[in-house]
Design a protein around this motif. Structure first.
Motif, PDB file in Angstrom:
ATOM      1  N   PRO A 186       4.138   2.695 -13.752  1.00  0.00           N
ATOM      2  CA  PRO A 186       3.073   1.885 -13.928  1.00  0.00           C
ATOM      3  C   PRO A 186       3.151   0.570 -14.612  1.00  0.00           C
ATOM      4  O   PRO A 186       2.468  -0.857 -14.169  1.00  0.00           O
ATOM      5  N   GLU A 239       0.454  -1.161  -0.150  1.00  0.00           N
ATOM      6  CA  GLU A 239      -0.123   0.443   0.146  1.00  0.00           C
ATOM      7  C   GLU A 239       1.104   1.335  -0.158  1.00  0.00           C
ATOM      8  O   GLU A 239       0.176   1.876  -0.614  1.00  0.00           O
ATOM      9  N   ILE A 281       2.964   1.766  -3.543  1.00  0.00           N
ATOM     10  CA  ILE A 281       2.037   1.603  -5.063  1.00  0.00           C
ATOM     11  C   ILE A 281       1.717   3.494  -5.032  1.00  0.00           C
ATOM     12  O   ILE A 281       2.167   3.980  -6.690  1.00  0.00           O
ATOM     13  N   ARG A 322      -4.709  -6.742  -3.625  1.00  0.00           N
ATOM     14  CA  ARG A 322      -4.721  -5.311  -3.102  1.00  0.00           C
ATOM     15  C   ARG A 322      -3.870  -4.589  -3.215  1.00  0.00           C
ATOM     16  O   ARG A 322      -3.995  -3.113  -2.786  1.00  0.00           O
ATOM     17  N   THR A 323      -3.487  -4.659  -4.396  1.00  0.00           N
ATOM     18  CA  THR A 323      -2.342  -3.308  -5.185  1.00  0.00           C
ATOM     19  C   THR A 323      -3.162  -2.935  -6.639  1.00  0.00           C
ATOM     20  O   THR A 323      -4.409  -3.570  -7.295  1.00  0.00           O
ATOM     21  N   ASP A 324      -2.390  -2.031  -7.079  1.00  0.00           N
ATOM     22  CA  ASP A 324      -3.276  -0.757  -8.724  1.00  0.00           C
ATOM     23  C   ASP A 324      -2.576  -2.310  -9.692  1.00  0.00           C
ATOM     24  O   ASP A 324      -3.201  -1.679 -10.477  1.00  0.00           O
ATOM     25  N   ARG A 325      -1.997  -3.502  -9.370  1.00  0.00           N
ATOM     26  CA  ARG A 325      -1.612  -4.056 -10.594  1.00  0.00           C
ATOM     27  C   ARG A 325      -1.178  -5.527 -10.128  1.00  0.00           C
ATOM     28  O   ARG A 325      -0.723  -6.543 -10.679  1.00  0.00           O
TER      29      ARG A 325
END
Ligand SMILES: CC(=O)CC(=O)SCCNC(=O)CCNC(=O)[C@H](O)C(C)(C)COP(=O)(O)OP(=O)(O)OC[C@H]1O[C@@H](n2cnc3c(N)ncnc32)[C@H](O)[C@@H]1OP(=O)(O)O
Ligand SMILES: NC(=O)C1=CN([C@@H]2O[C@H](COP(=O)(O)OP(=O)(O)OC[C@H]3O[C@@H](n4cnc5c(N)ncnc54)[C@H](OP(=O)(O)O)[C@@H]3O)[C@@H](O)[C@H]2O)C=CC1
Length: 291
Positions: free
Chosen positions: A110, A102, A105, A129-132
């Protein structure tokens, strides 16, 4: 995707081994930890292990120097933002790992691939729980990293093919061998190894044998390079207990119940070699069994 700069989070025994092998293979490494003392200790350990490889003729002195120069350290997680690949190798606790991802990130490119060296925790859950999640994988090195040949690659449910292929190629460049495991508790190695270690602790707990006889039996009787209790001390008893808990909870089968004696050692802070005491006491010239 080309990987040049590798971030390592957690400078414990696995983090320093991972930094060691990546730097030796020509990658630039940025290692971080919550304590400066751990970072300095990790650098000293890497230097000592590289010296050992030089002394045995496995590494040239110039390559050792170049590897040391490729490793930088920082206390700021945000500095890892420019890394192409990040390997999280912090304590085996899901909340610790989640908090690290968290915090990381907002600073990442990207394209950065995120990985965890976790021994047992769900890759799919960490990834979610991640953006990727498509660029997230389990990247499980074995201890001691400079010596052990295997790296387990674990796909989360969302991991994409490009991420898989990139990490496969990285393993090849490290001169190691990749194995592939589905994302279930403990993956392959610890699904098999850790219940054996736990059973060795039960064997001790029930008085079937003492520390010395259990370890000697498995070394001389099954040709294991280390006895199971010696190996538990080497891995870290906190890590062993965490893995057993993940197996127990994740597979909901009583056969994975952690031995109460293992819990007691961890409660005492006797975590094995890293705290100088576990099933053996390492404070003297030679390790002395504690039972
Ligand atoms: C918990 C998890 O999630 C997954 C795991 O990692 S489980 C743990 C997996 N690991 C194991 O099972 C390790 C079992 N133990 C062993 O294989 C061996 O005892 C050992 C390799 C650790 C040590 O072997 P040993 O013969 O007793 O000691 P030693 O002679 O000092 O070392 C063997 C070689 O490794 C090298 N070595 C050992 N530790 C090293 C290190 N940290 N860095 C670099 N080289 C190292 C030595 O220099 C030596 O090299 P040569 O073959 O060129 O002589
Ligand atoms: N031990 C083994 O044989 C193997 C372990 N693993 C896995 O590798 C990971 C690390 O294990 P290992 O190296 O043995 O453990 P160690 O206890 O040796 O090292 C963990 C390191 O992580 C640091 N740390 C804790 N929290 C944070 C944080 N928030 N940010 C950055 N660093 C942090 C700790 O710092 P401090 O000491 O200051 O708390 C410590 O330096 C675990 O997931 C484990 O399951 C995988 C394969 C084998």
């Amino acid at each position: 995707m080309e990987i040049r700069l590798v971030g390592v989070v957690g400078a414990g025994q696995m983090g320093n081994g991972i930094a060691h092998v990546f730097a030796l293979a020509g990658y630039d490494v940025l290692m971080t930890d919550i304590s400066e003392e751990s970072l300095q200790k990790a650098l000293a350990t890497i230097e000592k292990n590289l010296d050992r490889q030089v002394a045995r003729g496995k590494v040239l002195p110039a390559d050792k120097r170049a590897a040391m120069e490729r490793i930088r350290t920082t206390l700021k997680l945000a500095d890892l933002g420019q890394c192409d690949l990040i390997i999280e190798a912090a304590t085996e606790r899901e909340t610790v790992k989640q908090a690290i991802f968290e915090d990381l990130i907002p600073h990442l490119k990207p394209t950065t691939i995120l990985t965890s060296n976790t021994s047992s925790i769900s890759i799919t859950r960490l990834a979610s729980r991640t953006d990727r999640p498509e660029r997230f994988m389990g990247f499980h090195f074995m201890n001691p990293v400079p010596v052990m040949q295997l790296v387990e690659l674990i796909r989360g449910i969302a991991t994409d093919q490009e991420t898989w292929e990139t990490l496969h190629e990285v393993v090849r460049k490290l001169g190691k061998t990749a194995s592939s495991s589905e994302d279930f508790p403990g993956f392959i190695v610890n699904r098999i190894l850790m219940p054996m270690i736990n059973e060795a602790v039960y064997t001790l707990y029930e008085g079937v044998g003492n520390v010395k006889s259990i370890d000697e039996s498995m070394k001389l009787g099954a040709n294991h390079p280390m006895g199971p209790l010696e190996l538990a001390d080497f891995i870290g008893l906190d890590t062993c207990l965490s893995i057993m808990n993940v197996l127990h909870e994740g597979l909901a089968d009583t056969k994975y119940r952690p031995c109460p004696l293992l819990t007691k050692y961890v409660e005492a802070g006797w975590l094995g070699r890293k705290t100088q005491r576990g099933f053996y006491d390492y404070r003297g010239e030679v390790p002395v069994p504690t039972r």
